[in-house]
Design a protein around this motif. Sequence first.
Motif, PDB file in Angstrom:
ATOM      1  N   TRP A 134       4.346 -69.137  -6.786  1.00 11.68           N
ATOM      2  CA  TRP A 134       5.624 -70.576  -7.608  1.00 11.68           C
ATOM      3  C   TRP A 134       4.518 -70.607  -8.689  1.00 11.68           C
ATOM      4  CZ3 TRP A 134       5.090 -75.827  -5.874  1.00 11.68           C
ATOM      5  CH2 TRP A 134       5.591 -76.946  -6.514  1.00 11.68           C
ATOM      6  N   ALA A 135       2.970 -70.422  -8.842  1.00 15.16           N
ATOM      7  CA  ALA A 135       2.160 -71.021  -9.886  1.00 15.16           C
ATOM      8  C   ALA A 135       2.502 -70.117 -10.815  1.00 15.16           C
ATOM      9  CB  ALA A 135       1.321 -71.490 -10.053  1.00 15.16           C
ATOM     10  N   ARG A 136       2.353 -69.484 -10.879  1.00 15.98           N
ATOM     11  CA  ARG A 136       2.579 -67.908 -11.632  1.00 15.98           C
ATOM     12  C   ARG A 136       4.196 -67.940 -12.114  1.00 15.98           C
ATOM     13  NH1 ARG A 136      -0.519 -65.254  -8.529  1.00 15.98           N
ATOM     14  NH2 ARG A 136       1.579 -64.120  -7.641  1.00 15.98           N
ATOM     15  N   SER A 137       5.261 -68.215 -11.959  1.00  9.99           N
ATOM     16  CA  SER A 137       6.501 -68.465 -12.578  1.00  9.99           C
ATOM     17  C   SER A 137       6.849 -69.874 -12.565  1.00  9.99           C
ATOM     18  CB  SER A 137       7.771 -68.425 -10.970  1.00  9.99           C
ATOM     19  OG  SER A 137       8.872 -68.424 -11.482  1.00  9.99           O
ATOM     20  N   ASN A 138       5.655 -70.659 -12.662  1.00  8.38           N
ATOM     21  CA  ASN A 138       5.968 -71.845 -13.053  1.00  8.38           C
ATOM     22  C   ASN A 138       5.293 -72.029 -14.498  1.00  8.38           C
ATOM     23  OD1 ASN A 138       6.960 -73.120 -11.441  1.00  8.38           O
ATOM     24  ND2 ASN A 138       5.614 -74.597 -10.690  1.00  8.38           N
ATOM     25  N   ALA A 139       4.216 -70.917 -14.873  1.00  2.00           N
ATOM     26  CA  ALA A 139       3.519 -70.939 -16.056  1.00  2.00           C
ATOM     27  C   ALA A 139       4.642 -70.148 -16.869  1.00  2.00           C
ATOM     28  CB  ALA A 139       2.167 -70.050 -15.903  1.00  2.00           C
ATOM     29  N   GLU A 140       5.600 -69.570 -16.473  1.00  3.93           N
ATOM     30  CA  GLU A 140       6.034 -68.852 -17.117  1.00  3.93           C
ATOM     31  C   GLU A 140       7.312 -69.653 -18.190  1.00  3.93           C
ATOM     32  OE1 GLU A 140       6.363 -65.458 -18.335  1.00  3.93           O
ATOM     33  OE2 GLU A 140       4.546 -65.170 -17.552  1.00  3.93           O
ATOM     34  N   LEU A 209      -0.434 -79.744   2.544  1.00  5.74           N
ATOM     35  CA  LEU A 209      -1.485 -78.897   1.537  1.00  5.74           C
ATOM     36  C   LEU A 209      -3.133 -79.540   2.115  1.00  5.74           C
ATOM     37  CD1 LEU A 209      -1.115 -77.271  -1.627  1.00  5.74           C
ATOM     38  CD2 LEU A 209      -0.545 -76.239   0.605  1.00  5.74           C
ATOM     39  N   ALA A 210      -4.020 -78.963   2.870  1.00  8.74           N
ATOM     40  CA  ALA A 210      -5.530 -80.553   2.721  1.00  8.74           C
ATOM     41  C   ALA A 210      -6.142 -80.489   1.604  1.00  8.74           C
ATOM     42  CB  ALA A 210      -6.106 -79.341   4.007  1.00  8.74           C
ATOM     43  N   SER A 211      -6.078 -80.121   0.673  1.00 11.30           N
ATOM     44  CA  SER A 211      -6.963 -79.954  -0.263  1.00 11.30           C
ATOM     45  C   SER A 211      -5.759 -79.425  -1.919  1.00 11.30           C
ATOM     46  CB  SER A 211      -7.834 -79.109  -0.772  1.00 11.30           C
ATOM     47  OG  SER A 211      -8.365 -79.005  -1.961  1.00 11.30           O
ATOM     48  N   PRO A 212      -5.638 -80.454  -2.973  1.00 11.21           N
ATOM     49  CA  PRO A 212      -5.089 -80.581  -3.634  1.00 11.21           C
ATOM     50  C   PRO A 212      -5.894 -78.898  -4.819  1.00 11.21           C
ATOM     51  CG  PRO A 212      -6.303 -82.611  -4.210  1.00 11.21           C
ATOM     52  CD  PRO A 212      -6.358 -81.817  -2.428  1.00 11.21           C
ATOM     53  N   CYS A 213      -6.270 -78.841  -4.388  1.00 15.77           N
ATOM     54  CA  CYS A 213      -7.371 -77.857  -5.285  1.00 15.77           C
ATOM     55  C   CYS A 213      -6.367 -76.629  -4.642  1.00 15.77           C
ATOM     56  CB  CYS A 213      -8.757 -77.815  -5.277  1.00 15.77           C
ATOM     57  SG  CYS A 213      -9.809 -78.978  -5.451  1.00 15.77           S
ATOM     58  N   THR A 214      -6.319 -76.786  -3.723  1.00 14.52           N
ATOM     59  CA  THR A 214      -5.184 -75.541  -3.183  1.00 14.52           C
ATOM     60  C   THR A 214      -4.099 -74.841  -4.204  1.00 14.52           C
ATOM     61  OG1 THR A 214      -5.357 -75.398  -0.937  1.00 14.52           O
ATOM     62  CG2 THR A 214      -3.962 -73.607  -1.672  1.00 14.52           C
ATOM     63  N   TYR A 215      -3.523 -75.572  -5.119  1.00 17.55           N
ATOM     64  CA  TYR A 215      -2.321 -75.457  -5.796  1.00 17.55           C
ATOM     65  C   TYR A 215      -2.793 -75.796  -7.361  1.00 17.55           C
ATOM     66  CZ  TYR A 215       2.140 -75.274  -8.709  1.00 17.55           C
ATOM     67  OH  TYR A 215       2.489 -75.126  -9.171  1.00 17.55           O
ATOM     68  N   CYS A 216      -3.774 -76.867  -7.476  1.00 19.84           N
ATOM     69  CA  CYS A 216      -4.020 -77.168  -9.110  1.00 19.84           C
ATOM     70  C   CYS A 216      -4.802 -75.794  -9.361  1.00 19.84           C
ATOM     71  CB  CYS A 216      -4.782 -78.235  -8.064  1.00 19.84           C
ATOM     72  SG  CYS A 216      -4.990 -79.135 -10.139  1.00 19.84           S
ATOM     73  N   THR A 217      -5.279 -75.218  -8.510  1.00 17.97           N
ATOM     74  CA  THR A 217      -6.336 -74.244  -9.322  1.00 17.97           C
ATOM     75  C   THR A 217      -5.245 -72.988 -10.149  1.00 17.97           C
ATOM     76  OG1 THR A 217      -7.041 -73.368  -7.394  1.00 17.97           O
ATOM     77  CG2 THR A 217      -8.221 -75.108  -8.899  1.00 17.97           C
ATOM     78  N   GLU A 218      -4.537 -72.610  -9.034  1.00 16.83           N
ATOM     79  CA  GLU A 218      -3.558 -71.459  -9.108  1.00 16.83           C
ATOM     80  C   GLU A 218      -2.834 -72.522 -10.074  1.00 16.83           C
ATOM     81  OE1 GLU A 218      -3.616 -69.005  -8.024  1.00 16.83           O
ATOM     82  OE2 GLU A 218      -4.552 -68.978  -5.386  1.00 16.83           O
ATOM     83  N   ALA A 219      -1.893 -72.804 -10.380  1.00 18.95           N
ATOM     84  CA  ALA A 219      -1.621 -73.773 -11.186  1.00 18.95           C
ATOM     85  C   ALA A 219      -1.886 -73.681 -12.804  1.00 18.95           C
ATOM     86  CB  ALA A 219      -0.549 -75.247 -10.996  1.00 18.95           C
ATOM     87  N   LEU A 220      -2.950 -74.108 -13.086  1.00 16.85           N
ATOM     88  CA  LEU A 220      -3.903 -74.520 -14.299  1.00 16.85           C
ATOM     89  C   LEU A 220      -3.948 -72.637 -14.814  1.00 16.85           C
ATOM     90  CD1 LEU A 220      -6.532 -77.473 -14.147  1.00 16.85           C
ATOM     91  CD2 LEU A 220      -3.861 -77.653 -14.734  1.00 16.85           C
ATOM     92  N   SER A 221      -5.699 -72.021 -13.641  1.00 16.09           N
ATOM     93  CA  SER A 221      -5.304 -70.704 -14.288  1.00 16.09           C
ATOM     94  C   SER A 221      -4.000 -70.127 -14.785  1.00 16.09           C
ATOM     95  CB  SER A 221      -6.023 -70.219 -13.561  1.00 16.09           C
ATOM     96  OG  SER A 221      -6.741 -70.821 -12.663  1.00 16.09           O
ATOM     97  N   ALA A 222      -2.548 -70.117 -14.133  1.00 16.97           N
ATOM     98  CA  ALA A 222      -2.164 -69.537 -14.529  1.00 16.97           C
ATOM     99  C   ALA A 222      -0.800 -69.683 -15.911  1.00 16.97           C
ATOM    100  CB  ALA A 222      -0.412 -69.989 -13.331  1.00 16.97           C
ATOM    101  N   ASN A 223      -1.475 -71.333 -16.357  1.00 14.83           N
ATOM    102  CA  ASN A 223      -1.455 -71.867 -17.326  1.00 14.83           C
ATOM    103  C   ASN A 223      -1.648 -71.526 -17.763  1.00 14.83           C
ATOM    104  OD1 ASN A 223       1.480 -73.198 -16.221  1.00 14.83           O
ATOM    105  ND2 ASN A 223       0.127 -75.259 -15.998  1.00 14.83           N
TER     106      ASN A 223
END
Length: 264
Positions: A134-140, A209-223
């Motif tokens: 999902w993060a990679r799709s958002n990054a597009e 999610l137990a930690s916001p970093c789970t998604y956030c790090t994927e999303a920022l890296s993909a962006n």
Amino acid sequence: MGDASDGTIAHTGDRAGPVPPHLPAGTAVLPAGRGAARPEPQRSPYRSMPDADRSALWRRRLHEAEAGLTRYLVSRGDEVQLADWFALQAEIFADLPDPATAPATEWQRVFFRGQALMERFLVARYGEQVLAEWARSNAEVHREVEPDLGRGAADPIHRIARQAELYGSDYEFDDEQPPSADRAVLTITHCAIWDYREKARRGGVRLTLASPCTYCTEALSANIRAKGFRPAHRLRSGPTGHGCRWEAARPEPATTTDDEPRES
């Protein structure tokens, strides 16, 4: 610093290094050993971001997430129950604020609700592992809607800083001096997303999610990758709370050997 190609770096409590690429007029310059001058760390430079700009960034982030999820669900073919997807969209966009008069906090509320609903929708159906897809799709989507301002690697790093500002996080730039379009670095010394999550949890909100970093790090890296740069990050935990350090760098050109074809 770890493998910068995927941005996965161990937790650390170290402090950030030297500072920002773009300093406002009047920034103090302090001596930094052996007679050298080094700019004082530029902390939270977007603190005075106008409310209208904050609202616009919340809306853009919601657009990236929802359009990215639409894109991702399309990629899965006919697995999606359309009635469920339409119901989710109705919840995401229910009772939208007036774009002309509503304060940024109202658009923040809509974004938080939408993000939570989309995370729950995906994890319940496909498992937590699909969040990276999902993060990679958002990054597009991000690639198309986030403007390029001509600052090179500083562009995606300043977008991270502006997002951090939306939460009231503490952060500082520590780019190389003199400024380089090939590399930019930001340290978030206190991530206020954790504060919001804890407040929500105490208020009875169910967190996926137990930690916001789970998604956030994927999303920022993909962006960062979507904008053509190589991401790296380091999670931090210390006296100032949870934080992270982000770097965007221009990828090094591929090397060739005598046995490989060369472009003319």
